[in-house]
Design a protein around this motif. Structure first.
Motif, PDB file in Angstrom:
ATOM      1  N   GLY A 197      -0.605  -4.676  20.760  1.00 10.57           N
ATOM      2  CA  GLY A 197      -0.840  -4.141  22.097  1.00 10.57           C
ATOM      3  C   GLY A 197      -0.801  -5.221  23.161  1.00 10.57           C
ATOM      4  O   GLY A 197      -0.265  -5.014  24.258  1.00 10.57           O
ATOM      5  N   ILE A 198      -1.356  -6.380  22.846  1.00 12.80           N
ATOM      6  CA  ILE A 198      -1.328  -7.509  23.784  1.00 12.80           C
ATOM      7  C   ILE A 198       0.114  -7.948  24.018  1.00 12.80           C
ATOM      8  O   ILE A 198       0.526  -8.189  25.158  1.00 12.80           O
ATOM      9  CB  ILE A 198      -2.173  -8.671  23.241  1.00 12.80           C
ATOM     10  CG1 ILE A 198      -3.654  -8.300  23.258  1.00 12.80           C
ATOM     11  CG2 ILE A 198      -1.944  -9.935  24.053  1.00 12.80           C
ATOM     12  CD1 ILE A 198      -4.545  -9.299  22.546  1.00 12.80           C
ATOM     13  N   ALA A 199       0.887  -8.050  22.933  1.00 12.68           N
ATOM     14  CA  ALA A 199       2.290  -8.451  23.067  1.00 12.68           C
ATOM     15  C   ALA A 199       3.072  -7.430  23.883  1.00 12.68           C
ATOM     16  O   ALA A 199       3.920  -7.795  24.711  1.00 12.68           O
ATOM     17  CB  ALA A 199       2.915  -8.627  21.692  1.00 12.68           C
ATOM     18  N   ALA A 200       2.798  -6.142  23.683  1.00 12.38           N
ATOM     19  CA  ALA A 200       3.490  -5.095  24.439  1.00 12.38           C
ATOM     20  C   ALA A 200       3.154  -5.187  25.920  1.00 12.38           C
ATOM     21  O   ALA A 200       4.033  -5.010  26.784  1.00 12.38           O
ATOM     22  CB  ALA A 200       3.112  -3.721  23.889  1.00 12.38           C
ATOM     23  N   LEU A 216       2.093 -16.478  21.876  1.00 10.33           N
ATOM     24  CA  LEU A 216       2.238 -15.165  22.490  1.00 10.33           C
ATOM     25  C   LEU A 216       3.709 -14.839  22.734  1.00 10.33           C
ATOM     26  O   LEU A 216       4.172 -13.734  22.435  1.00 10.33           O
ATOM     27  CB  LEU A 216       1.467 -15.112  23.809  1.00 10.33           C
ATOM     28  CG  LEU A 216       1.676 -13.852  24.668  1.00 10.33           C
ATOM     29  CD1 LEU A 216       1.158 -12.623  23.933  1.00 10.33           C
ATOM     30  CD2 LEU A 216       0.979 -14.013  26.015  1.00 10.33           C
ATOM     31  N   VAL A 217       4.455 -15.808  23.252  1.00 12.23           N
ATOM     32  CA  VAL A 217       5.879 -15.581  23.521  1.00 12.23           C
ATOM     33  C   VAL A 217       6.632 -15.302  22.217  1.00 12.23           C
ATOM     34  O   VAL A 217       7.526 -14.455  22.163  1.00 12.23           O
ATOM     35  CB  VAL A 217       6.486 -16.790  24.263  1.00 12.23           C
ATOM     36  CG1 VAL A 217       8.011 -16.647  24.375  1.00 12.23           C
ATOM     37  CG2 VAL A 217       5.870 -16.916  25.658  1.00 12.23           C
ATOM     38  N   ASP A 230       9.437 -11.178  18.887  1.00  9.42           N
ATOM     39  CA  ASP A 230       9.486 -10.404  17.654  1.00  9.42           C
ATOM     40  C   ASP A 230       9.317  -8.914  17.923  1.00  9.42           C
ATOM     41  O   ASP A 230       9.985  -8.077  17.309  1.00  9.42           O
ATOM     42  CB  ASP A 230       8.406 -10.895  16.686  1.00  9.42           C
ATOM     43  CG  ASP A 230       8.658 -10.407  15.271  1.00  9.42           C
ATOM     44  OD1 ASP A 230       9.695 -10.781  14.696  1.00  9.42           O
ATOM     45  OD2 ASP A 230       7.845  -9.620  14.758  1.00  9.42           O
ATOM     46  N   LEU A 231       8.435  -8.594  18.869  1.00 11.88           N
ATOM     47  CA  LEU A 231       8.213  -7.187  19.200  1.00 11.88           C
ATOM     48  C   LEU A 231       9.482  -6.549  19.752  1.00 11.88           C
ATOM     49  O   LEU A 231       9.867  -5.437  19.366  1.00 11.88           O
ATOM     50  CB  LEU A 231       7.078  -7.069  20.219  1.00 11.88           C
ATOM     51  CG  LEU A 231       6.724  -5.652  20.681  1.00 11.88           C
ATOM     52  CD1 LEU A 231       6.246  -4.813  19.501  1.00 11.88           C
ATOM     53  CD2 LEU A 231       5.670  -5.686  21.778  1.00 11.88           C
ATOM     54  N   VAL A 232      10.156  -7.248  20.645  1.00 17.04           N
ATOM     55  CA  VAL A 232      11.396  -6.729  21.216  1.00 17.04           C
ATOM     56  C   VAL A 232      12.482  -6.635  20.146  1.00 17.04           C
ATOM     57  O   VAL A 232      13.280  -5.685  20.114  1.00 17.04           O
ATOM     58  CB  VAL A 232      11.848  -7.622  22.389  1.00 17.04           C
ATOM     59  CG1 VAL A 232      13.250  -7.268  22.836  1.00 17.04           C
ATOM     60  CG2 VAL A 232      10.875  -7.486  23.559  1.00 17.04           C
TER      61      VAL A 232
END
Length: 210
Positions: free
Chosen positions: A5-8, A48-49, A54-56
Motif C-alpha cells: 500500500g505504501i509503494a502504491a 522504497l523506489v 517492482d510494483l509497476v
C-alpha cells in the motif's frame, strides 16, 4: 498499512508530481503517519523506489514462449513502453535500481526462457533483455516532430552529404513501426552475431646479441 500500500501511494505521488516529489516526509504526510513510522516498512527511500519499480513491473504480462523469440520479446517490449509512458518517472527509477524485486526477476527469468534455444552466451542474452528495456524507455519519451526549422544551421558547404540527402528527400510521416524495426534489428545483432575471434597473445623473446 502495508508495504504494498505504501509503494502504491508512492507510485501515485510520483505519477502526479515526479520521482523527486517522493520523499519519506511527503509520503508520510500523504499516508497520514509520521516519517519515522515509515521506517518500520522500508529502511530508506532507495528501498522504497525499488519497491515502486517492482510494483509497476507486476503489470507486465509474459506469454508462454512461442518459439519466435524476436516476436515474444517485442510483444512484451510494447507493454514495457506503455508502462514507461504511463509512469514517466519509471526510467529514472530503473536506472538507479539497487535491488531487483520478484516481479522484475520474473521478467528476466521469462526472457531467458524465451531465449533458451538461441545459441548465444548467457551474458549476451542478459544484455539483449537489458537493451530491450532501454529501447522501450527511450521510445516512450515524447519527441517533437522534425521540421525545416531544425536544419536552419545547415550549410551546404560544410554539410554537403546531409544537404544532398535533404534536397532529395520526399516528406513522409514518421514510421509507425520504427520501434519494432529498431528493436528487432538490435536484438538480432546482439544475439546472432558471431563471437569475436579469440586473441592469442604472441610473446617475442629477445636474447642477447650474438
Amino acid at each position: 498499512m502495508t508495504l504494498q500500500g505504501i509503494a502504491a501511494t508512492a507510485v501515485a505521488l510520483a505519477d502526479a508530481q515526479g520521482l523527486a516529489a517522493v520523499t519519506m516526509r511527503s509520503l508520510a504526510t500523504t499516508v497520514g503517519v509520521s516519517a519515522p513510522g515509515l521506517y518500520r516498512y522500508v529502511v530508506s527511500r532507495d528501498e522504497l523506489v525499488d519497491h515502486m519499480v517492482d510494483l509497476v513491473s507486476a503489470g507486465l504480462e509474459h506469454p508462454p514462449p512461442s518459439g519466435d523469440w524476436v516476436r515474444d520479446l517485442v510483444v512484451v517490449a510494447e507493454q514495457q513502453r506503455a508502462l514507461f509512458r504511463a509512469h514517466p518517472w519509471l526510467a529514472e527509477a530503473v536506472a538507479s535500481l539497487r535491488v531487483m524485486g520478484p516481479h522484475v526477476l520474473d521478467h528476466f527469468d521469462w526472457g531467458l526462457a524465451v531465449l533458451a534455444d538461441v545459441p548465444a552466451p548467457s551474458s549476451r542474452k542478459m544484455e539483449a533483455l537489458a537493451l530491450t528495456n532501454g529501447i522501450a524507455a527511450l521510445s516512450a519519451t515524447p519527441s517533437r516532430p522534425v521540421g525545416p526549422e531544425t536544419f536552419t544551421a545547415l550549410d551546404a558547404g560544410r554539410h554537403p552529404r546531409l544537404a544532398a540527402l535533404l534536397a532529395a528527400a520526399t516528406p513522409t510521416p514518421p514510421s509507425a513501426d520504427l520501434f519494432h524495426r529498431v528493436l528487432e534489428g538490435l536484438l538480432r545483432a546482439v544475439l546472432t552475431a558471431p563471437a569475436p575471434p579469440a586473441v592469442t597473445a604472441r610473446v617475442t623473446v629477445v636474447g642477447p646479441p650474438a
